[in-house]
Design a protein around this motif. Structure first.
Motif, PDB file in Angstrom:
ATOM      1  N   SER A 282       0.829  -1.203   0.000  1.00  0.00           N
ATOM      2  CA  SER A 282       0.000   0.000   0.000  1.00  0.00           C
ATOM      3  C   SER A 282       0.868   1.259   0.000  1.00  0.00           C
ATOM      4  N   VAL A 283       1.919   1.269   0.797  1.00  0.00           N
ATOM      5  CA  VAL A 283       2.828   2.419   0.850  1.00  0.00           C
ATOM      6  C   VAL A 283       3.519   2.613  -0.503  1.00  0.00           C
ATOM      7  N   VAL A 284       3.963   1.524  -1.111  1.00  0.00           N
ATOM      8  CA  VAL A 284       4.654   1.605  -2.402  1.00  0.00           C
ATOM      9  C   VAL A 284       3.695   2.102  -3.484  1.00  0.00           C
ATOM     10  N   VAL A 285       2.478   1.591  -3.497  1.00  0.00           N
ATOM     11  CA  VAL A 285       1.490   2.044  -4.483  1.00  0.00           C
ATOM     12  C   VAL A 285       1.218   3.534  -4.307  1.00  0.00           C
ATOM     13  N   ASP A 286       1.045   3.978  -3.060  1.00  0.00           N
ATOM     14  CA  ASP A 286       0.821   5.400  -2.809  1.00  0.00           C
ATOM     15  C   ASP A 286       2.000   6.235  -3.308  1.00  0.00           C
ATOM     16  N   ALA A 287       3.207   5.775  -3.037  1.00  0.00           N
ATOM     17  CA  ALA A 287       4.403   6.500  -3.483  1.00  0.00           C
ATOM     18  C   ALA A 287       4.470   6.557  -5.011  1.00  0.00           C
ATOM     19  N   PHE A 288       4.155   5.451  -5.664  1.00  0.00           N
ATOM     20  CA  PHE A 288       4.179   5.436  -7.127  1.00  0.00           C
ATOM     21  C   PHE A 288       3.089   6.329  -7.711  1.00  0.00           C
ATOM     22  N   GLU A 289       1.930   6.396  -7.047  1.00  0.00           N
ATOM     23  CA  GLU A 289       0.869   7.300  -7.497  1.00  0.00           C
ATOM     24  C   GLU A 289       1.357   8.747  -7.443  1.00  0.00           C
ATOM     25  N   ILE A 290       2.054   9.088  -6.379  1.00  0.00           N
ATOM     26  CA  ILE A 290       2.600  10.439  -6.234  1.00  0.00           C
ATOM     27  C   ILE A 290       3.628  10.703  -7.324  1.00  0.00           C
TER      28      ILE A 290
END
Length: 172
Positions: free
Chosen positions: A131-139
């Motif tokens: 979830s953290v990685v997906v959020d970072a990639f979205e940013i």
């Protein structure tokens, strides 16, 4: 984890990005890339042409090489049946370069390897980390879009690249 100022965070992000790219390339892409029998400039050109047709001058400019070098590079890719030249329908003097079906198949094969390797890597992550990685990639994806829009605004009207409508996203 110690608090880092913006410059330290920026430097760390760049360092991590380079480490990830290097490790992924060493661990997973070396065999696939070597099977292509292409130089790095040829591979980069295929990647460029995977986004659509380009004029020779655009290829030279994007690759940072002379027109003569770009022509030679394209000649070798044409000989390998990975690239073809077409005349622009609106101006027959303009020659556009684009991938052949075989060239697109090679690009698709490498992207598929990349997706497969990324899937293997993601499977190692627990749900919270994912979830953290997906959020970072979205940013990062949003930042890339803002950067591309700003860059396009600066060079509006100067590019003549003819993009094909992609049928599939190619993460690289």
């Amino acid at each position: 984890m110690p608090h880092r100022n913006r410059d330290e965070q920026r430097q760390r992000l760049i360092q991590l990005s380079q480490e990830i790219q290097t490790r992924m390339a060493r661990a997973h892409y070396a065999a696939e890339w070597s099977s292509l029998d292409l130089t790095m400039p040829q591979f980069r050109t295929l990647g460029l042409l995977s986004t659509g047709a380009y004029r020779m001058s655009e290829i030279a400019s994007t690759m940072g090489i002379s027109m003569q070098a770009a022509t030679s590079l394209i000649d070798r890719l044409v000989d390998k049946q990975l690239v073809e030249r077409h005349h622009d329908v609106s101006d027959r003097r303009v020659v556009l370069c684009r991938l052949t079906a075989a060239g697109q198949a090679e690009i698709d094969r490498l992207y598929a390897v990349g997706r497969s390797r990324m899937d293997e890597l993601v499977n190692i992550l627990n749900d919270d980390d994912l979830s953290v990685v997906v959020d970072a990639f979205e940013i990062l994806a949003a930042a890339i879009e803002r950067y591309a829009c700003a860059d396009a605004g600066e060079s509006a009207g100067s590019a003549t690249h003819i993009a094909d409508t992609p049928t599939e996203e190619h993460p690289l």
